[in-house]
Design an enzyme around this catalytic site. Structure first.
Site, short mmCIF file in Angstrom:
data_model
loop_
_atom_site.label_atom_id
_atom_site.label_comp_id
_atom_site.label_asym_id
_atom_site.label_seq_id
_atom_site.Cartn_x
_atom_site.Cartn_y
_atom_site.Cartn_z
N HIS A 1 -9.21 -3.68 -1.41
CA HIS A 1 -8.15 -2.90 -0.76
C HIS A 1 -8.46 -1.41 -0.84
O HIS A 1 -8.42 -0.70 0.17
CB HIS A 1 -6.81 -3.21 -1.43
CG HIS A 1 -5.68 -2.40 -0.92
ND1 HIS A 1 -4.72 -2.91 -0.08
CD2 HIS A 1 -5.32 -1.10 -1.13
CE1 HIS A 1 -3.84 -1.96 0.21
NE2 HIS A 1 -4.18 -0.86 -0.43
N GLU A 2 -8.78 -0.92 -2.03
CA GLU A 2 -9.05 0.51 -2.20
C GLU A 2 -10.32 0.93 -1.47
O GLU A 2 -10.35 2.00 -0.85
CB GLU A 2 -9.12 0.88 -3.68
CG GLU A 2 -7.83 0.67 -4.45
CD GLU A 2 -6.61 1.36 -3.84
OE1 GLU A 2 -6.75 2.37 -3.14
OE2 GLU A 2 -5.49 0.86 -4.06
N HIS B 1 -9.93 1.69 2.23
CA HIS B 1 -9.47 3.04 2.56
C HIS B 1 -10.66 3.97 2.80
O HIS B 1 -10.57 4.89 3.62
CB HIS B 1 -8.60 3.62 1.44
CG HIS B 1 -7.21 3.07 1.40
ND1 HIS B 1 -6.28 3.33 2.38
CD2 HIS B 1 -6.59 2.29 0.48
CE1 HIS B 1 -5.14 2.73 2.07
NE2 HIS B 1 -5.31 2.08 0.92
N CYS C 1 0.83 -1.19 0.00
CA CYS C 1 0.00 0.00 0.00
C CYS C 1 0.87 1.25 0.00
O CYS C 1 1.89 1.31 0.70
CB CYS C 1 -0.90 -0.01 1.24
SG CYS C 1 -2.04 1.36 1.34
#
Length: 171
Positions: A130-131, A134, A88
C-alpha cells in the site's frame, strides 16, 4: 499520478528530517504508514510501524518499530493475490477490499544508505505494498477489481454482516 523520484543520497540531514517529520505525523494521527508523496514530497521514502492493536490475531506477526524505507522495491513471493481491507489517509472515511500479494520480498535503503532485504507476509506485506503504491502515484481504489467493495467507514460493519449472512446461507 506522479511517480516519486529516487533518493540519490539517503544519508543526508534533509532525508533524516523528512523521515522524522513523517514519523511525528503518524504518531499524531495514530496511523501505521506514510509515504513522502502524501506529505507533498516527491521522493521514494516510506515510514511505517506495526503496533499490536493493528496486528490480526493468528497472523504470526509481531510488533515492528518505526522503520524508514528509502527507494523500496517489492517482489511478489506468492502465486496469487488475496483481497484485504484497506483504508488510507489520502482517502479519509473509506475502506476498500484490495488484491495484494500475501507474501513479498522487499529491499530498501536505510537512513545510512545500507541496503536491507527481507520477506513480509500477511497484513505486513499488504501495508508495505500500500505505502509503496503511493510512490508510484497509485491509490488503492485503482487496484480494486470490484468497486462495490469500496465503502464508507460507516458501511463496513453492515457489509460484513451481510457477507456473514450470505456465507451461512450457502453452508
Amino acid at each position: 499520478q506522479q511517480i516519486a523520484d529516487p533518493v540519490a543520497k539517503p544519508a543526508t540531514k534533509a532525508v533524516a528530517a523528512l523521515a522524522r517529520d513523517m514519523q511525528e505525523t503518524l504518531e499524531d494521527i495514530g496511523a501505521s504508514g506514510l509515504a513522502a508523496p502524501q506529505v507533498m514530497v516527491n521522493l521514494r521514502v516510506v515510514v511505517y510501524r506495526m503496533i499490536p492493536s493493528r496486528i490480526p490475531k493468528d497472523s504470526g506477526l509481531k510488533s515492528i518499530p518505526w522503520t524508514v524505507m528509502i527507494n523500496p522495491e517489492i517482489t511478489p513471493e506468492s502465486k496469487s493475490q488475496v483481497e484485504v481491507w484497506e483504508r488510507c489517509l489520502s482517502l479519509p472515511g473509506l475502506h476498500g477490499k484490495v488484491p495484494r500479494w500475501p507474501e513479498i520480498s522487499i529491499q530498501y535503503q536505510t537512513l545510512t544508505g545500507e541496503w536491507i532485504s527481507h520477506n513480509a507476509h500477511s497484513s505486513w506485506a499488504a501495508l508495505l505494498q500500500h505505502e509503496c503504491d503511493h510512490l508510484d502515484g497509485m491509490l488503492y481504489p485503482l487496484r480494486m477489481q470490484d468497486l462495490s467493495k469500496l465503502l464508507f467507514e460507516s458501511e463496513v460493519h453492515h457489509w460484513l454482516e451481510q457477507q456473514e449472512t450470505q456465507n451461512q446461507a450457502v453452508k
